[in-house]
Design a protein around this motif. Structure first.
Motif, mmCIF file in Angstrom:
data_model
loop_
_atom_site.group_PDB
_atom_site.id
_atom_site.type_symbol
_atom_site.label_atom_id
_atom_site.label_comp_id
_atom_site.label_asym_id
_atom_site.label_seq_id
_atom_site.Cartn_x
_atom_site.Cartn_y
_atom_site.Cartn_z
ATOM 1 N N ASP A 1 5.633 2.590 0.163
ATOM 2 C CA ASP A 1 4.345 2.384 -0.414
ATOM 3 C C ASP A 1 4.089 0.981 -0.783
ATOM 4 O O ASP A 1 2.873 0.420 -0.875
ATOM 5 N N ILE A 2 5.078 0.193 -1.130
ATOM 6 C CA ILE A 2 4.752 -1.328 -1.408
ATOM 7 C C ILE A 2 4.368 -1.922 -0.077
ATOM 8 O O ILE A 2 2.956 -2.864 -0.200
ATOM 9 N N LEU A 3 4.767 -1.775 1.217
ATOM 10 C CA LEU A 3 4.390 -2.274 2.194
ATOM 11 C C LEU A 3 2.676 -1.940 2.672
ATOM 12 O O LEU A 3 1.896 -2.712 2.967
ATOM 13 N N LEU A 4 2.665 -0.187 2.339
ATOM 14 C CA LEU A 4 1.249 -0.246 2.455
ATOM 15 C C LEU A 4 0.102 -0.696 1.680
ATOM 16 O O LEU A 4 -0.931 -1.078 2.224
ATOM 17 N N GLU A 5 0.603 -0.978 0.403
ATOM 18 C CA GLU A 5 -0.361 -1.849 -0.602
ATOM 19 C C GLU A 5 -0.374 -3.048 0.005
ATOM 20 O O GLU A 5 -1.481 -3.680 -0.314
ATOM 21 N N THR A 6 0.469 -3.591 0.211
ATOM 22 C CA THR A 6 0.588 -5.253 0.879
ATOM 23 C C THR A 6 -0.533 -5.370 1.915
ATOM 24 O O THR A 6 -1.243 -6.174 1.972
ATOM 25 N N VAL A 7 -0.168 -4.705 2.985
ATOM 26 C CA VAL A 7 -0.830 -4.968 4.021
ATOM 27 C C VAL A 7 -2.258 -4.418 3.868
ATOM 28 O O VAL A 7 -3.165 -4.579 4.721
ATOM 29 N N GLY A 8 -2.428 -3.194 3.239
ATOM 30 C CA GLY A 8 -3.672 -2.822 2.698
ATOM 31 C C GLY A 8 -3.866 -1.422 3.749
ATOM 32 O O GLY A 8 -3.837 -1.393 4.789
ATOM 33 N N ARG A 9 -4.392 -0.374 2.857
ATOM 34 C CA ARG A 9 -4.971 0.810 3.401
ATOM 35 C C ARG A 9 -5.800 0.774 4.413
ATOM 36 O O ARG A 9 -5.533 1.191 5.329
ATOM 37 N N SER A 10 -6.913 0.071 4.260
ATOM 38 C CA SER A 10 -7.877 -0.199 5.250
ATOM 39 C C SER A 10 -7.315 -0.662 6.479
ATOM 40 O O SER A 10 -7.790 -0.254 7.611
ATOM 41 N N GLN A 11 -6.400 -1.873 6.334
ATOM 42 C CA GLN A 11 -5.871 -2.346 7.550
ATOM 43 C C GLN A 11 -4.938 -1.325 8.525
ATOM 44 O O GLN A 11 -4.947 -1.282 9.752
ATOM 45 N N VAL A 12 -4.419 -0.429 7.929
ATOM 46 C CA VAL A 12 -3.329 0.575 8.548
ATOM 47 C C VAL A 12 -4.401 1.486 9.072
ATOM 48 O O VAL A 12 -3.885 1.704 10.179
ATOM 49 N N GLU A 13 -5.569 2.076 8.496
ATOM 50 C CA GLU A 13 -6.274 2.936 9.053
ATOM 51 C C GLU A 13 -7.037 2.276 10.381
ATOM 52 O O GLU A 13 -7.185 3.011 11.507
#
Length: 438
Positions: free
Chosen positions: A245-257
């Motif tokens: 969850d820390i990494l997802l917040e760091t790189v950004g949900r929109s970027q992962v999507e």
């Protein structure tokens, strides 16, 4: 989301000393002490339902693994592999430690064992590191997977310049709930940023003190700093949910999507919004909240995530959420990828990490190959990610053969009615990897 193959009874480190100089003569073969040989036979007897547990295992081991816990793992092993029958092989690592294979009715189990080096020479460590099924071909493995209850999918593919080329496939393009395998897309997003020079593995994230799901940073104090490398390593090797969850917040949900179609996810909309593990736990814990969330459009779901779901404390998620082993809305609240999606994602990571700073991701994927040592040694490289929760199991490997060619093996199993037999699935998937060696 749990990391699969955490079926260890107790951790047992093996230390191997390096030679002092290049001119040192080859070491003599290691010979197991007679006390080790005797204890190995006792462990087999206990696995068969007999023996003296207290006399065989050292007190510190018994404190970590009470007899009841050992019996539960033995039952799981027997269900997956059949009754233990005999010692098939012993490879001594030291006079007091060895890798042991046990022939069962339908499979071979690999154990790592260590005993105290002083009397009474009791077992101080035991690790069930793999169960390899007995099927004779990859096709037979796939047939065994197809016979499992619920629905399964499988893919063995060669990774060429044009993308994965199927060798054996069944339901390979069907989307399954995949548990922690979703973390591969977060990893790919980070790899892209590292390759582009936007981030470095050594960059540090400063935590805000928020409570997070289970893991090494679940309750880390405000101001704690952790590197992207450490977060990625824990997210992949032990499926640490706090790191995820820390990494997802760091790189950004929109970027992962945005990354999902880039790596080859065929139907990314089904996994949007791309949920954190905390959000999934909250939604699965409160049925009414999940009902309202699922009734929303994508925009409405994003609003709920930013509002009431964000405000809901993690302490509201009961620790017993998955305790009964029953699947919880696995067809609605999950991340949904097909075996082909996962193979394409692994292939993208492979190509993106061929050189430069992004190449470090290969070491991260290889920390926990989830394979018996004998199987892993047949490949030049084995990187792995899996995932599970009640009713869900997935296992996938990125593999390089000794001739230099690359392969992907990916399998998923969903059963909305009951929990899946994780050890049986793992034994079949590990056997597929063993048989896939060209």
């Amino acid at each position: 989301m749990r990391n699969i193959l955490a079926i260890a009874l107790a951790a047992m480190p093996f230390a191997v000393a390096a030679p002092a100089t290049a001119q040192v003569a080859p070491a003599a073969p290691v010979v197991a002490a007679p006390q080790l040989t005797a204890r190995i036979e006792e462990v087999l007897t206990i696995l068969k339902g007999g023996g003296d547990y207290d006399a065989t295992f050292a007190p510190p081991f018994r404190a970590q693994v009470p007899r009841e816990k050992f019996a539960a793992v033995t039952k799981q092993l027997t269900q997956a592999a059949g009754a233990p029958q005999r010692i098939a092989s012993v490879r001594a690592v030291s006079p007091y430690a060895a890798v042991v294979t046990i022939a069962c009715e339908r499979a071979v189990a690999t154990l790592q064992i260590a005993i105290d080096a002083t009397a009474p020479y009791q077992v101080s460590g035991l690790l069930l590191s793999g169960v390899s099924a007995a099927e004779a071909s990859v096709g037979a493995v796939d047939a065994a997977l197809a016979a499992l209850p619920g629905t399964t999918g499988f893919l063995l593919a060669r990774l060429d310049d044009g993308g994965p080329k199927s060798i054996v496939a069944r339901n390979a393009d069907r989307a399954f709930a995949i548990g922690s395998e979703f973390k591969l897309v977060i990893l790919a997003t980070l790899v892209r940023d590292v390759a582009a020079g936007k981030r470095r593995w050594e960059d540090r994230v400063t935590l805000d003190g928020s409570e997070r799901p289970a893991g090494g940073w679940a309750r880390a104090a405000k101001g704690t700093q952790v590197s992207l490398r450490d977060l990625a390593a824990k997210m992949i090797s032990v499926s640490d949910n706090s790191a995820t969850d820390i990494l997802l917040e760091t790189v950004g949900r929109s970027q992962v999507e945005a990354m999902m179609p880039v790596v080859g996810i065929a139907a990314p909309a089904r996994s949007r919004p791309f949920l954190t593990t905390a959000e999934v736990f909250k939604l699965k814990a409160v049925s009414a909240l999940a009902d309202r969330y699922l009734a929303q459009t994508e925009a409405g779901r994003r609003a709920m995530l930013a509002g009431e779901i964000a405000r809901m404390p993690l302490s509201a998620v009961p620790s017993t959420l998955f305790a009964d082993g029953k699947p919880v809305r696995i067809g609605e609240l999950e991340w949904f990828f097909s075996p082909s999606d996962v193979a394409r994602t692994l292939d993208w990571i492979r190509r993106a990490s061929a050189s430069g700073p992004a190449a470090d991701v290969r070491a991260i994927l290889a920390i926990n190959p989830a394979l018996p040592p004998a199987t892993a040694s047949r490949w030049t490289y084995a990187g792995y990610k899996g995932g599970s929760e009640p009713g869900v199991m997935a296992m996938s490997w990125l593999l390089q053969a000794k001739d230099g060619r690359w392969y992907a093996v990916s399998g998923s199993w969903n059963d909305s009615a009951k929990g899946v037999d994780e050890m049986r699935f793992a034994s079949l998937m590990q056997r597929a990897v063993e048989l896939a060696v060209p």
